[in-house]
Write a protein that holds these residues in place. Structure first.
Motif, PDB file in Angstrom:
ATOM      1  N   ASN A  55       5.414 -12.628  15.333  1.00 30.64           N
ATOM      2  CA  ASN A  55       4.609 -13.352  14.430  1.00 30.64           C
ATOM      3  C   ASN A  55       5.416 -13.441  13.301  1.00 30.64           C
ATOM      4  N   LEU A  56       6.075 -12.465  12.852  1.00 33.47           N
ATOM      5  CA  LEU A  56       7.150 -12.178  11.773  1.00 33.47           C
ATOM      6  C   LEU A  56       8.393 -13.198  11.849  1.00 33.47           C
ATOM      7  N   ALA A  57       8.767 -13.372  13.168  1.00 31.82           N
ATOM      8  CA  ALA A  57      10.119 -14.144  13.398  1.00 31.82           C
ATOM      9  C   ALA A  57       9.473 -15.612  13.169  1.00 31.82           C
ATOM     10  N   CYS A  58       8.307 -16.120  13.564  1.00 28.33           N
ATOM     11  CA  CYS A  58       7.714 -17.281  13.470  1.00 28.33           C
ATOM     12  C   CYS A  58       7.415 -17.602  11.920  1.00 28.33           C
ATOM     13  N   ALA A  59       6.976 -16.695  11.256  1.00 26.94           N
ATOM     14  CA  ALA A  59       6.994 -16.702   9.656  1.00 26.94           C
ATOM     15  C   ALA A  59       8.122 -16.942   8.893  1.00 26.94           C
ATOM     16  N   MET A  60       8.947 -16.109   9.338  1.00 25.03           N
ATOM     17  CA  MET A  60      10.402 -16.316   8.627  1.00 25.03           C
ATOM     18  C   MET A  60      10.968 -17.757   8.950  1.00 25.03           C
ATOM     19  N   SER A  61      10.948 -18.154  10.147  1.00 24.70           N
ATOM     20  CA  SER A  61      11.541 -19.343  10.582  1.00 24.70           C
ATOM     21  C   SER A  61      10.804 -20.623   9.702  1.00 24.70           C
ATOM     22  N   VAL A  62       9.369 -20.550   9.558  1.00 27.08           N
ATOM     23  CA  VAL A  62       8.818 -21.504   8.644  1.00 27.08           C
ATOM     24  C   VAL A  62       9.263 -21.110   7.303  1.00 27.08           C
ATOM     25  N   GLU A  63       9.225 -20.038   6.706  1.00 26.56           N
ATOM     26  CA  GLU A  63       9.737 -20.053   5.496  1.00 26.56           C
ATOM     27  C   GLU A  63      11.112 -20.755   5.189  1.00 26.56           C
ATOM     28  N   ALA A  64      12.018 -20.288   6.173  1.00 22.33           N
ATOM     29  CA  ALA A  64      13.140 -21.065   6.177  1.00 22.33           C
ATOM     30  C   ALA A  64      13.286 -22.427   6.022  1.00 22.33           C
ATOM     31  N   ALA A  65      12.267 -22.946   6.843  1.00 26.44           N
ATOM     32  CA  ALA A  65      12.311 -24.517   6.791  1.00 26.44           C
ATOM     33  C   ALA A  65      11.650 -24.825   5.574  1.00 26.44           C
ATOM     34  N   GLU A  66      10.723 -24.163   4.838  1.00 21.47           N
ATOM     35  CA  GLU A  66      10.323 -24.542   3.749  1.00 21.47           C
ATOM     36  C   GLU A  66      11.382 -24.755   2.609  1.00 21.47           C
ATOM     37  N   LEU A  67      12.177 -23.712   2.734  1.00 19.94           N
ATOM     38  CA  LEU A  67      13.323 -23.755   1.837  1.00 19.94           C
ATOM     39  C   LEU A  67      14.299 -24.927   1.836  1.00 19.94           C
ATOM     40  N   LEU A  68      14.614 -25.177   3.289  1.00 15.60           N
ATOM     41  CA  LEU A  68      15.328 -26.452   3.566  1.00 15.60           C
ATOM     42  C   LEU A  68      14.876 -27.731   3.175  1.00 15.60           C
ATOM     43  N   GLU A  69      13.402 -27.770   3.343  1.00 15.65           N
ATOM     44  CA  GLU A  69      12.575 -29.029   2.887  1.00 15.65           C
ATOM     45  C   GLU A  69      13.261 -29.639   1.513  1.00 15.65           C
ATOM     46  N   HIS A  70      13.412 -28.418   0.516  1.00 14.81           N
ATOM     47  CA  HIS A  70      13.765 -29.031  -0.779  1.00 14.81           C
ATOM     48  C   HIS A  70      15.222 -29.382  -0.674  1.00 14.81           C
ATOM     49  N   PHE A  71      16.034 -29.574   0.277  1.00 10.92           N
ATOM     50  CA  PHE A  71      17.344 -30.079   0.296  1.00 10.92           C
ATOM     51  C   PHE A  71      17.502 -31.342   1.361  1.00 10.92           C
ATOM     52  N   GLN A  72      16.382 -31.547   1.915  1.00  5.10           N
ATOM     53  CA  GLN A  72      16.668 -32.458   3.254  1.00  5.10           C
ATOM     54  C   GLN A  72      17.372 -33.806   2.691  1.00  5.10           C
ATOM     55  N   TRP A  73      16.813 -34.431   1.400  1.00  8.04           N
ATOM     56  CA  TRP A  73      17.410 -35.697   1.130  1.00  8.04           C
ATOM     57  C   TRP A  73      18.381 -35.497   0.057  1.00  8.04           C
ATOM     58  N   LEU A  74      18.789 -34.607  -0.395  1.00  2.00           N
ATOM     59  CA  LEU A  74      19.882 -34.342  -1.497  1.00  2.00           C
ATOM     60  C   LEU A  74      21.211 -34.412  -0.678  1.00  2.00           C
ATOM     61  N   GLN A  75      22.014 -34.560  -1.805  1.00  2.00           N
ATOM     62  CA  GLN A  75      23.562 -34.812  -1.388  1.00  2.00           C
ATOM     63  C   GLN A  75      24.067 -33.261  -0.879  1.00  2.00           C
ATOM     64  N   ASP A  76      23.983 -32.494  -2.068  1.00  2.00           N
ATOM     65  CA  ASP A  76      24.673 -31.041  -1.511  1.00  2.00           C
ATOM     66  C   ASP A  76      23.748 -29.922  -1.948  1.00  2.00           C
ATOM     67  N   GLY A  77      22.803 -30.373  -2.840  1.00  2.00           N
ATOM     68  CA  GLY A  77      21.740 -29.378  -3.064  1.00  2.00           C
ATOM     69  C   GLY A  77      22.235 -28.492  -4.455  1.00  2.00           C
ATOM     70  N   GLN A  78      23.165 -28.767  -5.194  1.00  2.00           N
ATOM     71  CA  GLN A  78      23.743 -27.892  -6.240  1.00  2.00           C
ATOM     72  C   GLN A  78      22.549 -27.839  -7.438  1.00  2.00           C
ATOM     73  N   ARG A  79      22.681 -26.702  -8.278  1.00  2.00           N
ATOM     74  CA  ARG A  79      21.608 -26.545  -9.251  1.00  2.00           C
ATOM     75  C   ARG A  79      21.351 -27.964 -10.031  1.00  2.00           C
ATOM     76  N   ASP A  80      21.950 -28.483 -10.432  1.00  2.00           N
ATOM     77  CA  ASP A  80      22.028 -29.819 -11.229  1.00  2.00           C
ATOM     78  C   ASP A  80      21.430 -30.881 -10.497  1.00  2.00           C
ATOM     79  N   GLU A  81      21.582 -31.056  -8.997  1.00  2.00           N
ATOM     80  CA  GLU A  81      21.048 -31.890  -8.373  1.00  2.00           C
ATOM     81  C   GLU A  81      19.481 -31.585  -7.891  1.00  2.00           C
ATOM     82  N   LEU A  82      19.275 -30.197  -7.928  1.00  2.00           N
ATOM     83  CA  LEU A  82      17.983 -29.664  -7.762  1.00  2.00           C
ATOM     84  C   LEU A  82      16.844 -29.825  -8.750  1.00  2.00           C
TER      85      LEU A  82
END
Lengths: 119, 119, 119, 119
Positions: free
Chosen positions: D29-56
């Motif tokens: 269950n923890l492996a599932c939860a961690m994978s889900v959180e990693a994807a939530e993190l990725l979600e913030h970057f999915q349509w960005l160029q490179d995701g530097q602080r300024d772009e975020l």
């Protein structure tokens, strides 16, 4: 079969039954497996610029094709085990998306796109 | 359209073109988006036992249906952008899997299943 | 170094600089890489019951240890590139979680746990 | 505590025990939860160029900080439940990586980097 989701579902059923693997195919396990396959697909793109066919190269395109097939097979299998009609779900979801992202409001606007998609 | 992958591809094309979103749809970005949707699907199952329909409950089944549609839409879109025929890819991959996991060798054996699948 | 996040960050910096790999380490690419590693970790558990040490077996525990290290290294690297203090972020997030999930409200109640966590 | 992984582990233990949530924390269950959180993190970057602080942008950086904390908390919890020393695992994995990717062989070469990393 090729492009019909029900035909793919039927082919996957035969494959699984021949191996007596249905016992491992709980919806939770299939959700894990699909997430794993989606990440294996992403792996091919992680250090690339945008991952167009030229940047991937033909050998990678082959691997990408196979990972995409794996994602689809697990998705179709999960739909089967949960008695979900994937084609109908897509029709329904696209209608919701049309209402949520009206073309005249979000057209070609990256900022709006991000704001909407991040909701 | 419903169950035909080419018809779904065509419907997605129209949806994207109406919004001028093709510019965001690099294969890499679509691989990210699909991975994110697969994880949103997994999120519904992460604390459940096996995620059967009864354990999910009907409200969750609805959400699961929609997440599954999202995964399929991004998968179909990615195939379109890479000029990959998903149905043909599944036929090809299942033939490879039949050779890799001969039924008589792996039937109903969890241990063998794990060993094989972890390769 | 071992258990200090700043020491790990410094060791990763040296490793990356020796290889001139900083050019590949955009926050977006690192987010992809971390998601991929988290899924490789999940892969070891996908067909297991609950994944306790006994069920994994010692050979798998070794692989799991290494995948966990990979996740941590990418996480630490991403924090470094975004100038985020991971330890401070954890302190802050745990305070938010304490307010969001008051112990007396959610204690030992799977149903409440699911409802809360799925929000 | 802040930057010490053992101190974070201890703080997470207290948080979980106060809520009697240990029963949900199987390694799987923890492996599932961690994978889900990693994807939530990725979600913030999915349509960005490179995701530097300024772009975020600063609002997004805050959310990214919190998702990164979630990933670390689940990673630390999983290590705790599997009796794995994360700091020692990183030391060990980095030694393996140094042997696998000798600096003089892979330095600054994207092609070599990809080939190595994709193995």
């Amino acid at each position: 079969m090729s492009n019909d989701l029900h035909a793919i579902r039927d082919a996957v059923r035969v494959f699984v039954d021949e191996r007596d693997w249905d016992q491992f195919h709980t919806p939770k396990n299939l959700a894990c497996a699909m997430s794993v396959e989606a990440a294996e697909l992403l792996e091919h793109f992680q250090w690339l610029q945008d991952g167009q066919r030229d940047e991937l190269g033909e050998a990678k395109v082959e691997q990408v094709r196979h990972e995409m097939a794996d994602v689809l097979v697990y998705l179709v299998r999960m739909a089967d085990k949960l008695d979900i009609d994937l084609g109908a779900a897509v029709v329904e979801k696209m209608a919701l998306n049309r209402a949520k992202y009206p073309a005249e409001l979000v057209r070609g606007d990256a900022r709006k796109y991000h704001e909407y998609k991040d909701k």
